[in-house]
Design a protein around this motif. Structure first.
Motif, PDB file in Angstrom:
ATOM      1  N   GLY A 114      -1.368  12.637   9.514  1.00  0.00           N
ATOM      2  CA  GLY A 114      -2.490  12.318   8.634  1.00  0.00           C
ATOM      3  C   GLY A 114      -3.544  11.459   9.317  1.00  0.00           C
ATOM      4  O   GLY A 114      -3.222  10.437   9.923  1.00  0.00           O
ATOM      5  N   VAL A 115      -4.804  11.892   9.215  1.00  0.00           N
ATOM      6  CA  VAL A 115      -5.927  11.091   9.718  1.00  0.00           C
ATOM      7  C   VAL A 115      -6.789  10.717   8.509  1.00  0.00           C
ATOM      8  O   VAL A 115      -7.364  11.591   7.861  1.00  0.00           O
ATOM      9  N   SER A 116      -6.842   9.412   8.224  1.00  0.00           N
ATOM     10  CA  SER A 116      -7.525   8.980   7.006  1.00  0.00           C
ATOM     11  C   SER A 116      -8.950   8.503   7.269  1.00  0.00           C
ATOM     12  O   SER A 116      -9.209   7.764   8.213  1.00  0.00           O
ATOM     13  N   LEU A 117      -9.862   8.928   6.379  1.00  0.00           N
ATOM     14  CA  LEU A 117     -11.251   8.464   6.431  1.00  0.00           C
ATOM     15  C   LEU A 117     -11.452   7.341   5.414  1.00  0.00           C
ATOM     16  O   LEU A 117     -12.463   7.264   4.733  1.00  0.00           O
ATOM     17  N   ASP A 118     -10.447   6.481   5.333  1.00  0.00           N
ATOM     18  CA  ASP A 118     -10.547   5.310   4.468  1.00  0.00           C
ATOM     19  C   ASP A 118     -11.256   4.177   5.199  1.00  0.00           C
ATOM     20  O   ASP A 118     -11.348   4.173   6.426  1.00  0.00           O
ATOM     21  N   LYS A 119     -11.719   3.202   4.410  1.00  0.00           N
ATOM     22  CA  LYS A 119     -12.256   1.964   4.983  1.00  0.00           C
ATOM     23  C   LYS A 119     -11.370   0.776   4.619  1.00  0.00           C
ATOM     24  O   LYS A 119     -11.270  -0.187   5.365  1.00  0.00           O
ATOM     25  N   ALA A 120     -10.757   0.842   3.432  1.00  0.00           N
ATOM     26  CA  ALA A 120      -9.909  -0.260   2.958  1.00  0.00           C
ATOM     27  C   ALA A 120      -8.446   0.055   3.254  1.00  0.00           C
ATOM     28  O   ALA A 120      -7.898   1.031   2.739  1.00  0.00           O
ATOM     29  N   LYS A 121      -7.836  -0.778   4.085  1.00  0.00           N
ATOM     30  CA  LYS A 121      -6.457  -0.524   4.513  1.00  0.00           C
ATOM     31  C   LYS A 121      -5.487  -0.504   3.334  1.00  0.00           C
ATOM     32  O   LYS A 121      -4.602   0.353   3.259  1.00  0.00           O
ATOM     33  N   ASP A 122      -5.654  -1.444   2.382  1.00  0.00           N
ATOM     34  CA  ASP A 122      -4.712  -1.515   1.255  1.00  0.00           C
ATOM     35  C   ASP A 122      -4.756  -0.239   0.410  1.00  0.00           C
ATOM     36  O   ASP A 122      -3.715   0.294   0.008  1.00  0.00           O
ATOM     37  N   LYS A 123      -5.963   0.290   0.174  1.00  0.00           N
ATOM     38  CA  LYS A 123      -6.096   1.521  -0.640  1.00  0.00           C
ATOM     39  C   LYS A 123      -5.475   2.716   0.086  1.00  0.00           C
ATOM     40  O   LYS A 123      -4.840   3.579  -0.527  1.00  0.00           O
ATOM     41  N   TRP A 124      -5.683   2.769   1.396  1.00  0.00           N
ATOM     42  CA  TRP A 124      -5.100   3.830   2.237  1.00  0.00           C
ATOM     43  C   TRP A 124      -3.576   3.813   2.100  1.00  0.00           C
ATOM     44  O   TRP A 124      -2.959   4.829   1.771  1.00  0.00           O
ATOM     45  N   LEU A 125      -2.970   2.643   2.301  1.00  0.00           N
ATOM     46  CA  LEU A 125      -1.509   2.547   2.284  1.00  0.00           C
ATOM     47  C   LEU A 125      -0.937   2.754   0.887  1.00  0.00           C
ATOM     48  O   LEU A 125       0.135   3.339   0.735  1.00  0.00           O
ATOM     49  N   GLU A 126      -1.670   2.307  -0.132  1.00  0.00           N
ATOM     50  CA  GLU A 126      -1.237   2.551  -1.524  1.00  0.00           C
ATOM     51  C   GLU A 126      -1.158   4.051  -1.800  1.00  0.00           C
ATOM     52  O   GLU A 126      -0.215   4.527  -2.430  1.00  0.00           O
ATOM     53  N   ALA A 127      -2.168   4.790  -1.331  1.00  0.00           N
ATOM     54  CA  ALA A 127      -2.213   6.241  -1.561  1.00  0.00           C
ATOM     55  C   ALA A 127      -1.083   6.949  -0.812  1.00  0.00           C
ATOM     56  O   ALA A 127      -0.457   7.872  -1.341  1.00  0.00           O
ATOM     57  N   VAL A 128      -0.809   6.512   0.415  1.00  0.00           N
ATOM     58  CA  VAL A 128       0.291   7.089   1.204  1.00  0.00           C
ATOM     59  C   VAL A 128       1.597   6.947   0.431  1.00  0.00           C
ATOM     60  O   VAL A 128       2.388   7.891   0.318  1.00  0.00           O
ATOM     61  N   LYS A 129       1.788   5.752  -0.142  1.00  0.00           N
ATOM     62  CA  LYS A 129       3.020   5.467  -0.882  1.00  0.00           C
ATOM     63  C   LYS A 129       3.062   6.237  -2.207  1.00  0.00           C
ATOM     64  O   LYS A 129       4.055   6.891  -2.535  1.00  0.00           O
ATOM     65  N   ALA A 130       1.957   6.176  -2.949  1.00  0.00           N
ATOM     66  CA  ALA A 130       1.896   6.806  -4.275  1.00  0.00           C
ATOM     67  C   ALA A 130       2.105   8.318  -4.193  1.00  0.00           C
ATOM     68  O   ALA A 130       2.751   8.913  -5.050  1.00  0.00           O
ATOM     69  N   ASP A 131       1.546   8.943  -3.143  1.00  0.00           N
ATOM     70  CA  ASP A 131       1.626  10.403  -3.017  1.00  0.00           C
ATOM     71  C   ASP A 131       2.828  10.863  -2.184  1.00  0.00           C
ATOM     72  O   ASP A 131       2.972  12.052  -1.912  1.00  0.00           O
ATOM     73  N   ASN A 132       3.669   9.901  -1.769  1.00  0.00           N
ATOM     74  CA  ASN A 132       4.882  10.217  -0.982  1.00  0.00           C
ATOM     75  C   ASN A 132       4.583  10.987   0.303  1.00  0.00           C
ATOM     76  O   ASN A 132       5.220  11.997   0.601  1.00  0.00           O
ATOM     77  N   LEU A 133       3.603  10.493   1.044  1.00  0.00           N
ATOM     78  CA  LEU A 133       3.214  11.155   2.296  1.00  0.00           C
ATOM     79  C   LEU A 133       4.057  10.573   3.436  1.00  0.00           C
ATOM     80  O   LEU A 133       3.617   9.706   4.180  1.00  0.00           O
ATOM     81  N   ASN A 134       5.292  11.077   3.541  1.00  0.00           N
ATOM     82  CA  ASN A 134       6.269  10.455   4.451  1.00  0.00           C
ATOM     83  C   ASN A 134       6.181  10.977   5.880  1.00  0.00           C
ATOM     84  O   ASN A 134       7.180  11.391   6.464  1.00  0.00           O
ATOM     85  N   TRP A 135       4.981  10.999   6.422  1.00  0.00           N
ATOM     86  CA  TRP A 135       4.799  11.391   7.819  1.00  0.00           C
ATOM     87  C   TRP A 135       3.911  10.349   8.494  1.00  0.00           C
ATOM     88  O   TRP A 135       3.523   9.363   7.871  1.00  0.00           O
ATOM     89  N   LEU A 136       3.600  10.553   9.768  1.00  0.00           N
ATOM     90  CA  LEU A 136       2.810   9.564  10.509  1.00  0.00           C
ATOM     91  C   LEU A 136       1.343   9.607  10.087  1.00  0.00           C
ATOM     92  O   LEU A 136       0.782  10.683   9.862  1.00  0.00           O
ATOM     93  N   HIS A 137       0.760   8.415   9.986  1.00  0.00           N
ATOM     94  CA  HIS A 137      -0.632   8.279   9.554  1.00  0.00           C
ATOM     95  C   HIS A 137      -1.406   7.394  10.509  1.00  0.00           C
ATOM     96  O   HIS A 137      -0.885   6.379  10.978  1.00  0.00           O
TER      97      HIS A 137
END
Length: 214
Positions: A140-163
């Motif tokens: 996963g390559v994220s176009l986020d700016k806020a680290k907390d929102k990025w990591l919250e989404a990874v957790k919430a959506d169960n994206l269990n791979w490398l980001h």
């Protein structure tokens, strides 16, 4: 069989294509081509339709935008290897694309703030679980700016791979390198690091993997 949505998209695509063929000198035609490309995500087709436009239309604002889309599309050429990149994971560890050589890997461009990306995530998760033991993973390559929102989404959506992300939003260095101007976007690499397919969504992703991973 195909859903009514798919049939509708095919019908609209045909109408847009007919319109484009008949109106090479109209400044509305680039809009029709743009819409066609949104529905089909086919770079070769986009270029074929674009080349038939009259010169002034090609040089108009939307024509120029289409020319850039065609150029960007060639930065991720199907059937060829792709330029390597490295970016930091949430702990600051650099992860390079080339470290996945030997596996099928789906490079997935997304962001926590992107609604269509979040809607697509369950499809990617389902495919990941189906093929993760068959030499396949997601990067996963994220176009986020806020680290907390990025990591919250990874957790919430169960994206269990490398980001990875450089937290620069649209200015993400990898997105710039590959000419990514809209998300979600993805490309699938084979174990040799060659691009197998691009922008696989929904059932198309699973179908593609099922056809190549035995």
């Amino acid at each position: 069989g195909a859903s009514s949505d798919e049939n509708e998209a095919k019908k609209v695509s045909q109408e847009l294509e007919e319109f484009s063929k008949k109106n090479p000198s109209s400044f509305i035609t680039p809009l029709a081509i743009y819409r066609h490309n949104q529905l089909n995500q086919d770079g070769a087709k986009l270029e074929a339709m674009f080349t038939k436009l009259d010169a002034p239309v090609k040089k108009g604002p939307i024509g120029a935008y289409l020319a850039k889309l065609i150029e960007d599309d060639k930065k991720i050429p199907v059937g060829k290897p792709i330029a390597d990149f490295s970016q930091a994971d949430p702990n600051g560890k650099m992860i390079s694309l080339s470290s996945f050589k030997g596996k099928y890997v789906l490079v997935d461009f997304w962001a926590s703030w992107c609604g269509p990306c979040r809607q697509e995530n369950p499809n990617v998760v389902a495919t990941y679980h189906k093929f993760k033991d068959k030499n396949f993973t997601v990067f996963g390559v994220s176009l986020d700016k806020a680290k907390d929102k990025w990591l919250e989404a990874v957790k919430a959506d169960n994206l269990n791979w490398l980001h990875v992300s450089d937290l620069q939003g649209w200015q993400n260095a990898v997105a710039q390198q590959y000419g990514i101007t809209s998300i979600p976007q993805n490309f699938l690499l084979d174990p040799q690091g060659k691009v197998v397919a691009k922008n696989l969504r929904g059932p198309a992703l699973e179908a593609k993997l099922a056809s190549i991973i035995k």
